[in-house]
Design a protein around this motif. Structure first.
Motif, PDB file in Angstrom:
ATOM      1  N   ALA A 190       0.739  -1.206  -0.127  1.00  0.00           N
ATOM      2  CA  ALA A 190      -0.017   0.033   0.127  1.00  0.00           C
ATOM      3  C   ALA A 190       0.845   1.227   0.006  1.00  0.00           C
ATOM      4  N   GLU A 191       2.135   1.455   0.782  1.00  0.00           N
ATOM      5  CA  GLU A 191       2.982   2.262   0.627  1.00  0.00           C
ATOM      6  C   GLU A 191       3.776   2.567  -0.758  1.00  0.00           C
ATOM      7  N   ALA A 192       3.730   1.832  -1.527  1.00  0.00           N
ATOM      8  CA  ALA A 192       4.565   1.839  -2.598  1.00  0.00           C
ATOM      9  C   ALA A 192       3.897   2.941  -3.728  1.00  0.00           C
ATOM     10  N   GLU A 193       4.703   3.853  -4.326  1.00  0.00           N
ATOM     11  CA  GLU A 193       4.277   4.358  -5.423  1.00  0.00           C
ATOM     12  C   GLU A 193       4.144   3.581  -6.621  1.00  0.00           C
ATOM     13  N   VAL A 194       3.168   3.672  -7.603  1.00  0.00           N
ATOM     14  CA  VAL A 194       2.878   2.692  -8.705  1.00  0.00           C
ATOM     15  C   VAL A 194       2.454   3.408  -9.729  1.00  0.00           C
ATOM     16  N   LEU A 195       2.927   3.218 -10.929  1.00  0.00           N
ATOM     17  CA  LEU A 195       2.277   3.575 -12.018  1.00  0.00           C
ATOM     18  C   LEU A 195       1.743   2.629 -12.828  1.00  0.00           C
ATOM     19  N   TRP A 196       0.391   2.854 -13.031  1.00  0.00           N
ATOM     20  CA  TRP A 196      -0.498   1.922 -13.525  1.00  0.00           C
ATOM     21  C   TRP A 196      -0.929   1.970 -14.862  1.00  0.00           C
ATOM     22  N   GLN A 197      -0.407   1.298 -15.910  1.00  0.00           N
ATOM     23  CA  GLN A 197      -0.963   1.349 -17.230  1.00  0.00           C
ATOM     24  C   GLN A 197      -1.864   0.195 -17.550  1.00  0.00           C
ATOM     25  N   VAL A 198      -3.166   0.417 -17.580  1.00  0.00           N
ATOM     26  CA  VAL A 198      -4.169  -0.869 -17.678  1.00  0.00           C
ATOM     27  C   VAL A 198      -4.609  -1.111 -18.902  1.00  0.00           C
ATOM     28  N   GLY A 199      -4.599  -0.030 -19.964  1.00  0.00           N
ATOM     29  CA  GLY A 199      -5.156  -0.389 -21.018  1.00  0.00           C
ATOM     30  C   GLY A 199      -6.651  -0.495 -21.000  1.00  0.00           C
ATOM     31  N   SER A 200      -7.326  -1.496 -21.660  1.00  0.00           N
ATOM     32  CA  SER A 200      -8.792  -1.571 -21.634  1.00  0.00           C
ATOM     33  C   SER A 200      -9.347  -2.384 -20.343  1.00  0.00           C
ATOM     34  N   THR A 201      -8.524  -2.679 -19.342  1.00  0.00           N
ATOM     35  CA  THR A 201      -8.646  -3.533 -18.217  1.00  0.00           C
ATOM     36  C   THR A 201      -9.565  -2.575 -17.329  1.00  0.00           C
ATOM     37  N   ARG A 202     -10.555  -3.318 -16.814  1.00  0.00           N
ATOM     38  CA  ARG A 202     -11.504  -2.746 -15.845  1.00  0.00           C
ATOM     39  C   ARG A 202     -11.810  -3.709 -14.767  1.00  0.00           C
ATOM     40  N   ILE A 203     -11.870  -3.339 -13.533  1.00  0.00           N
ATOM     41  CA  ILE A 203     -12.321  -3.941 -12.310  1.00  0.00           C
ATOM     42  C   ILE A 203     -13.168  -3.343 -11.409  1.00  0.00           C
ATOM     43  N   PRO A 204     -14.167  -3.829 -10.549  1.00  0.00           N
ATOM     44  CA  PRO A 204     -15.003  -2.947  -9.920  1.00  0.00           C
ATOM     45  C   PRO A 204     -14.382  -1.932  -9.011  1.00  0.00           C
ATOM     46  N   ARG A 205     -13.042  -2.467  -8.327  1.00  0.00           N
ATOM     47  CA  ARG A 205     -12.140  -1.578  -7.579  1.00  0.00           C
ATOM     48  C   ARG A 205     -10.902  -1.050  -8.183  1.00  0.00           C
ATOM     49  N   MET A 206     -11.031  -0.166  -8.981  1.00  0.00           N
ATOM     50  CA  MET A 206      -9.858   0.345  -9.777  1.00  0.00           C
ATOM     51  C   MET A 206      -8.774   1.075  -8.949  1.00  0.00           C
ATOM     52  N   PRO A 207      -7.378   0.660  -9.150  1.00  0.00           N
ATOM     53  CA  PRO A 207      -6.408   1.501  -8.218  1.00  0.00           C
ATOM     54  C   PRO A 207      -6.279   2.932  -8.455  1.00  0.00           C
ATOM     55  N   ALA A 208      -5.839   3.549  -7.624  1.00  0.00           N
ATOM     56  CA  ALA A 208      -6.280   5.104  -7.737  1.00  0.00           C
ATOM     57  C   ALA A 208      -4.899   5.260  -8.607  1.00  0.00           C
ATOM     58  N   GLY A 209      -5.206   6.436  -9.622  1.00  0.00           N
ATOM     59  CA  GLY A 209      -4.399   6.763 -10.528  1.00  0.00           C
ATOM     60  C   GLY A 209      -4.173   5.824 -11.813  1.00  0.00           C
ATOM     61  N   ALA A 210      -4.983   4.855 -11.857  1.00  0.00           N
ATOM     62  CA  ALA A 210      -4.955   4.061 -13.082  1.00  0.00           C
ATOM     63  C   ALA A 210      -4.873   4.983 -14.416  1.00  0.00           C
ATOM     64  N   ARG A 211      -4.034   4.482 -15.254  1.00  0.00           N
ATOM     65  CA  ARG A 211      -4.272   5.290 -16.689  1.00  0.00           C
ATOM     66  C   ARG A 211      -4.520   4.353 -17.728  1.00  0.00           C
ATOM     67  N   ARG A 212      -5.207   4.523 -18.704  1.00  0.00           N
ATOM     68  CA  ARG A 212      -5.366   3.679 -19.885  1.00  0.00           C
ATOM     69  C   ARG A 212      -4.080   3.478 -20.729  1.00  0.00           C
ATOM     70  N   GLN A 213      -3.321   4.710 -20.873  1.00  0.00           N
ATOM     71  CA  GLN A 213      -2.161   4.457 -21.874  1.00  0.00           C
ATOM     72  C   GLN A 213      -1.072   5.542 -21.112  1.00  0.00           C
ATOM     73  N   VAL A 214       0.085   5.389 -21.043  1.00  0.00           N
ATOM     74  CA  VAL A 214       1.117   6.217 -20.314  1.00  0.00           C
ATOM     75  C   VAL A 214       2.039   6.515 -21.527  1.00  0.00           C
ATOM     76  N   PRO A 215       2.445   7.932 -21.811  1.00  0.00           N
ATOM     77  CA  PRO A 215       3.233   8.550 -22.747  1.00  0.00           C
ATOM     78  C   PRO A 215       4.525   7.672 -22.702  1.00  0.00           C
ATOM     79  N   TYR A 216       4.714   7.333 -23.918  1.00  0.00           N
ATOM     80  CA  TYR A 216       6.155   6.380 -24.115  1.00  0.00           C
ATOM     81  C   TYR A 216       7.290   6.819 -23.300  1.00  0.00           C
ATOM     82  N   ALA A 217       7.804   8.012 -23.469  1.00  0.00           N
ATOM     83  CA  ALA A 217       8.918   8.529 -22.818  1.00  0.00           C
ATOM     84  C   ALA A 217       8.703   8.506 -21.278  1.00  0.00           C
ATOM     85  N   GLU A 218       7.588   8.853 -20.898  1.00  0.00           N
ATOM     86  CA  GLU A 218       7.342   8.824 -19.517  1.00  0.00           C
ATOM     87  C   GLU A 218       7.362   7.308 -18.929  1.00  0.00           C
TER      88      GLU A 218
END
Length: 314
Positions: A190-218
Motif C-alpha cells: 500500500a505504501e509503494a508509489e505505483v504507475l498503473w498502465q492498464v489499457g482496456s482493463t477494468r475491475i470494480p475496484r480500480m487502483p488510484a491513478g490507473a491510466r489507460r495509456q502512459v506516454p512512451y517517454a514517461e
C-alpha cells in the motif's frame, strides 16, 4: 538497395527495432508502421511511412494496409521488405512479391514452438524467406536466424525496497487483463508509489491513478527508476523492462479467460523464465514475495551479439 522495414506497433515494432543493428541494413532503410507514441519515440530520426492501424485478426485493417502498401511500393524505390509482423506483413508482402522484391519474414519471439497465423500465411507468398528465433522448430522452410534475447543476461543484485513499482498490462483495446489487475490490487504494498498502465482493463475496484495509456517517454523513465516491473507477457514489455535493467514479474494471458486469441504468451513466459530474464507467474499466483525476488535481480546487455543469419546475403 533500399530496404523497407514493416511492423505493427507494440512488440512487433520493438523486436524489429532491437534487431536492426544485427540486420546489416540500418544505413539504407525506411520504416512502415502505425502512428503511435511508441513509433514516434522509437523511430525518431528515421524516415517513417505511417500506414493505417490494424488490430489482431482485423481483415478490414489488413485491407487498408494492403492499399497503402500498393501506393508505397509502386514507385520502385525499394528492393527488399523485412517484417516481424503482424498482419501488416502480409499486406506488404503481397504487392512486394508482385513487384519482384525480396521478402524476409522474421517470426515473433513469442512463437516458441511454431509459426503464427501470419507466419503460415506469408509462407505462401512467392519470394518470401522465413526465419524463426528458435532452433527447435527450424526446418527446411524456416531458418533459424538468431534470437532477439541473445544480447541480454540476468545477474543477482542487492535487495531493494519496493518503493517504486511499474505495472503495465498492455494497451490493446480488444483484450483486458482483469485477473492480474485484481490480484495486484491485493498484493502490491500500500505504501509503494505505483504507475498503473492498464489499457482496456477494468475491475470494480480500480487502483488510484490507473491510466489507460502512459506516454512512451514517461513509461521508459518510470521503468528506469522503478524497483520492480510487473507486466503481461508481451515481447515489447519484456524488452522494455530488460533495457531498463529489470527482471520483470512476467504474467501470461490465458485464452480460456478471453485474455488473448491463443496461449502464445504462456510459451513466451516459459522461455524467458528458462533464460532467467523474467520471473514468470500465473495471474492468480503473484505474491508480494515474487515482487521482492524480482527486485533482487538485474538484466544487462551483454554487448556481444552475432549478426542475424540470413538465408542469403541481405
Amino acid at each position: 538497395m533500399t530496404t523497407l522495414l514493416v511492423a505493427s506497433t507494440g512488440g512487433h515494432l520493438a523486436e524489429l527495432h532491437d534487431l536492426l543493428p544485427r540486420l546489416g541494413v540500418q544505413h539504407d532503410c525506411v520504416w512502415a508502421t502505425f502512428d503511435s507514441p511508441q513509433s514516434r519515440s522509437l523511430l525518431d530520426g528515421h524516415e517513417v511511412i505511417h500506414v493505417p492501424p490494424a488490430s489482431t485478426r482485423d481483415p478490414v485493417g489488413a485491407l487498408r494496409d494492403l492499399l497503402a502498401a500498393r501506393r508505397v511500393l509502386c514507385d520502385g524505390r525499394f528492393r527488399r521488405v523485412i517484417s516481424t509482423g503482424a498482419s501488416v506483413a502480409m499486406s506488404f508482402f503481397l504487392p512486394a512479391a508482385r513487384h519482384g522484391l525480396d521478402c524476409h519474414y522474421i517470426e515473433s519471439a513469442t512463437r516458441t514452438v511454431g509459426p503464427s497465423l501470419t507466419g503460415r500465411l506469408v509462407a505462401r507468398v512467392p519470394r518470401t524467406r522465413l526465419y524463426t528465433q528458435y532452433p527447435g522448430w527450424a526446418n527446411g522452410r524456416w531458418r533459424y536466424g538468431g534470437s532477439i534475447f541473445d544480447g541480454y543476461a540476468p545477474a543477482p543484485a542487492a535487495p531493494r525496497p519496493l518503493s517504486k513499482i511499474v505495472v503495465t498490462l498492455g494497451t490493446q483495446d480488444r483484450f483486458g487483463f482483469p485477473r492480474l489487475l485484481q490480484r495486484l490490487v491485493d498484493v502490491v504494498p500500500a505504501e509503494a508509489e505505483v504507475l498503473w498502465q492498464v489499457g482496456s482493463t477494468r475491475i470494480p475496484r480500480m487502483p488510484a491513478g490507473a491510466r489507460r495509456q502512459v506516454p512512451y517517454a514517461e513509461m521508459q523513465q518510470a521503468m528506469r527508476e522503478a524497483d520492480v516491473i510487473i507486466t503481461h507477457a508481451g515481447v515489447g514489455s519484456a524488452l522494455a523492462a530488460m533495457r531498463a535493467g529489470h527482471r520483470a514479474v512476467y504474467v501470461p494471458r490465458r485464452a480460456r479467460h478471453g485474455e488473448h486469441v491463443d496461449d502464445h504468451q504462456v510459451e513466451m513466459a516459459r522461455e524467458l523464465d528458462r533464460r532467467g530474464l523474467v520471473l514468470a507467474r500465473e495471474a492468480d499466483a503473484v505474491t508480494t514475495d515474487d515482487l521482492t525476488r524480482a527486485a533482487a535481480w538485474t538484466v544487462t546487455a551483454t554487448g556481444v551479439v552475432p549478426a542475424f543469419r540470413w538465408a542469403e546475403a541481405a
